[in-house]
Design a protein around this motif. Structure first.
Motif, mmCIF file in Angstrom:
data_model
loop_
_atom_site.group_PDB
_atom_site.id
_atom_site.type_symbol
_atom_site.label_atom_id
_atom_site.label_comp_id
_atom_site.label_asym_id
_atom_site.label_seq_id
_atom_site.Cartn_x
_atom_site.Cartn_y
_atom_site.Cartn_z
ATOM 1 N N GLU A 138 -12.743 -8.819 0.064
ATOM 2 C CA GLU A 138 -12.126 -7.446 0.311
ATOM 3 C C GLU A 138 -11.587 -6.666 -0.463
ATOM 4 O OE1 GLU A 138 -7.755 -8.480 1.830
ATOM 5 O OE2 GLU A 138 -9.204 -9.780 2.510
ATOM 6 N N ARG A 139 -11.561 -5.393 -0.300
ATOM 7 C CA ARG A 139 -10.447 -4.150 -1.344
ATOM 8 C C ARG A 139 -9.015 -4.273 -1.307
ATOM 9 N NH1 ARG A 139 -11.373 1.137 -1.572
ATOM 10 N NH2 ARG A 139 -13.360 1.005 0.098
ATOM 11 N N ARG A 140 -8.170 -4.017 -1.758
ATOM 12 C CA ARG A 140 -7.554 -4.285 -1.420
ATOM 13 C C ARG A 140 -7.144 -2.758 -1.859
ATOM 14 N NH1 ARG A 140 -3.683 -8.320 -0.585
ATOM 15 N NH2 ARG A 140 -4.977 -8.528 0.659
ATOM 16 N N ILE A 141 -6.348 -2.283 -1.197
ATOM 17 C CA ILE A 141 -5.954 -0.845 -0.939
ATOM 18 C C ILE A 141 -4.043 -1.237 -1.094
ATOM 19 C CG2 ILE A 141 -5.648 1.466 0.036
ATOM 20 C CD1 ILE A 141 -7.931 1.146 1.404
ATOM 21 N N ALA A 142 -3.559 -0.740 -2.574
ATOM 22 C CA ALA A 142 -2.102 -0.714 -2.631
ATOM 23 C C ALA A 142 -1.322 0.400 -3.698
ATOM 24 C CB ALA A 142 -1.686 -2.316 -3.145
ATOM 25 N N GLY A 143 -0.240 0.133 -4.089
ATOM 26 C CA GLY A 143 0.486 0.843 -4.950
ATOM 27 C C GLY A 143 0.149 2.152 -4.647
ATOM 28 N N SER A 144 0.010 2.897 -5.690
ATOM 29 C CA SER A 144 -0.461 4.160 -5.655
ATOM 30 C C SER A 144 -1.177 4.940 -7.016
ATOM 31 C CB SER A 144 0.896 4.889 -6.047
ATOM 32 O OG SER A 144 1.745 4.588 -6.992
ATOM 33 N N GLY A 145 -1.903 6.201 -7.173
ATOM 34 C CA GLY A 145 -2.462 6.807 -8.051
ATOM 35 C C GLY A 145 -4.327 5.641 -8.372
ATOM 36 N N THR B 293 0.865 -1.236 -0.107
ATOM 37 C CA THR B 293 -0.444 -0.042 -0.022
ATOM 38 C C THR B 293 1.259 1.734 0.296
ATOM 39 O OG1 THR B 293 -1.779 -1.398 0.719
ATOM 40 C CG2 THR B 293 -2.139 1.213 1.648
ATOM 41 N N SER B 294 0.783 2.208 -0.962
ATOM 42 C CA SER B 294 0.964 3.512 -0.340
ATOM 43 C C SER B 294 1.661 3.914 0.846
ATOM 44 C CB SER B 294 0.456 4.814 -1.352
ATOM 45 O OG SER B 294 0.096 5.171 -0.638
ATOM 46 N N TRP B 295 2.364 5.000 0.571
ATOM 47 C CA TRP B 295 2.439 4.861 2.356
ATOM 48 C C TRP B 295 1.266 7.179 2.386
ATOM 49 C CZ3 TRP B 295 5.792 6.775 6.861
ATOM 50 C CH2 TRP B 295 5.405 8.118 7.120
ATOM 51 N N ARG B 296 1.573 7.216 1.910
ATOM 52 C CA ARG B 296 -0.354 8.180 1.446
ATOM 53 C C ARG B 296 -1.191 7.929 1.511
ATOM 54 N NH1 ARG B 296 -2.187 12.460 -2.731
ATOM 55 N NH2 ARG B 296 -3.792 13.173 -1.702
ATOM 56 N N ASP B 297 -1.673 6.563 1.173
ATOM 57 C CA ASP B 297 -2.622 6.214 1.321
ATOM 58 C C ASP B 297 -2.351 5.126 2.571
ATOM 59 O OD1 ASP B 297 -4.289 6.228 -0.798
ATOM 60 O OD2 ASP B 297 -3.855 4.364 -1.661
ATOM 61 N N ALA B 298 -1.536 4.784 3.238
ATOM 62 C CA ALA B 298 -1.843 4.284 4.401
ATOM 63 C C ALA B 298 -1.692 5.433 5.863
ATOM 64 C CB ALA B 298 -0.383 3.378 4.806
ATOM 65 N N THR B 299 -1.610 6.507 5.494
ATOM 66 C CA THR B 299 -1.129 7.827 6.662
ATOM 67 C C THR B 299 -2.066 8.390 6.299
ATOM 68 O OG1 THR B 299 0.324 8.786 5.483
ATOM 69 C CG2 THR B 299 1.350 7.109 7.147
ATOM 70 N N SER B 300 -2.761 8.182 5.698
ATOM 71 C CA SER B 300 -4.178 9.080 5.225
ATOM 72 C C SER B 300 -5.523 8.653 5.046
ATOM 73 C CB SER B 300 -3.984 9.900 4.019
ATOM 74 O OG SER B 300 -3.906 9.506 2.688
ATOM 75 N N TYR B 301 -5.606 6.811 5.607
ATOM 76 C CA TYR B 301 -7.027 6.321 5.491
ATOM 77 C C TYR B 301 -7.056 5.352 6.236
ATOM 78 C CZ TYR B 301 -10.831 3.867 3.382
ATOM 79 O OH TYR B 301 -12.232 3.703 2.823
ATOM 80 N N ASN B 302 -7.471 6.301 7.869
ATOM 81 C CA ASN B 302 -7.215 5.540 9.250
ATOM 82 C C ASN B 302 -8.715 5.426 9.621
ATOM 83 O OD1 ASN B 302 -4.186 7.547 8.642
ATOM 84 N ND2 ASN B 302 -4.341 5.397 8.574
#
Length: 327
Positions: free
Chosen positions: A287-294, A75-84
């Protein structure tokens, strides 16, 4: 929602300055404390803002544990730290990143209590100093049917707990999280019975997969991810991962936990990832995998694996149990 009255943080919860400074000198020699204190474990960049340019904040040296490696896309850093999910800062997925900037995670102490020979109050440094930080890439599954793949940094939970010499009466381990309404606006609302509480059976807590995390992506934990110390139990739904832990207690009987109190028909004590047992309001089979970027928040749904894909490691813990009744 009506305001929920909470007691202010007690003076006893604050480490004396002289003790804190002495312990700080010890860990400087180990190379662990300076990174953790450099940023106060706060969110990278502007407090509460999504991190657009990749990992930021204090660098934590850690050794990659290949046993828990993964070939899956992170998962991208942005998603992991802004979707919590962190209701102490708000119930929206973006609320923790927006509202966590005022939280002060240093200095930090953890009280150890209950059925153990060694109890008392310990600094974060005391908990970390016998161990080398390691990085583990874990699948992380949320009960709302979304998941992430995150490289956590921390220490084995079981190795930490052994230091306190739990007695034969210790059948469970309970975790209580911090309660600071001045810094955590979500505590003003009675969404849950604060402070947040979670627990594991003692054999679950001692399993080598369970860990106490102090960082992710090579950096100190941002506030919105549970700074400075959180629980990670990758075969269970994400709400079992108590954040900003201030108390660890060994119990003889099964402790009450926050979400099980709030909705016992929806959130069981065990909360193992089980695609065959749906939440009353949504399926758990995919489940919906949140991974990568964009555009990662719109990823295609994938099949949910029993125990979040860790069945080979942990299924034996539940041999003979009815996992529908013990959800």
């Amino acid at each position: 929602m009506k305001p929920y009255r909470v007691a202010p943080i007690a003076g006893s919860d604050i480490t004396p300055e002289s003790v804190y400074l002495q312990r700080r000198g010890f860990l400087r020699g180990l190379g662990l404390l300076a990174p953790l204190l450099a940023s106060g474990c706060s969110s990278g960049g502007d407090a509460g803002a999504p991190a657009d340019s990749g990992p930021s904040g204090a660098v934590l040296p850690a050794t990659r544990n290949s046993r828990w490696d993964s070939k899956e896309e992170l998962t991208s850093w942005r998603d992991a730290t802004s979707y919590n999910n962190y209701y102490e800062f708000g119930t929206g997925k973006g609320d923790p990143a927006r509202h966590a900037g005022r939280f002060q995670p240093q200095p930090w102490t953890v009280e150890v209590a209950g059925h153990a020979e060694v109890i008392g109050r310990f600094s974060l440094e005391d908990l970390l100093k016998p161990h080398t930080l390691e990085e583990r890439i874990y699948r992380h599954r949320c009960v709302e049917a979304w998941s992430m793949v995150i490289p956590w940094i921390g220490i084995p939970l079981g190795e930490c707990l052994k230091r306190f010499k739990p007695t034969s009466r210790a059948k469970y381990v309970a975790f209580t999280t911090v309660n600071r309404p001045q810094e955590m606006p979500g505590l003003a609302y009675d969404v849950l019975d604060w402070p947040y509480r979670e627990a594991l059976r003692i054999d679950e807590a001692m399993h080598p997969l369970a860990m106490l995390a102090v960082g992710l992506y090579g950096r100190a934990l941002p506030n919105q991810n549970g700074a400075p110390l959180r629980l990670v139990v990758p075969w269970k739904y994400g709400f079992k991962g108590a954040k900003s832990i201030v108390r660890i207690e060994f119990w003889e009987n099964q402790p009450s936990t926050s979400w099980n109190i709030a909705g016992p028909s929806e959130y069981g004590f065990y909360s193992n990832v089980n695609p065959a047992v749906d939440h009353p309001r949504w399926t758990q089979s995919s489940e919906r995998r949140i991974a990568g970027s964009g555009g990662s928040l719109f990823a295609k749904r994938i099949a949910t694996l029993p125990f979040n894909g860790y069945a080979d490691e942990v299924a034996s813990l539940y041999a003979g149990m009815n996992l529908r009744a013990n959800y």
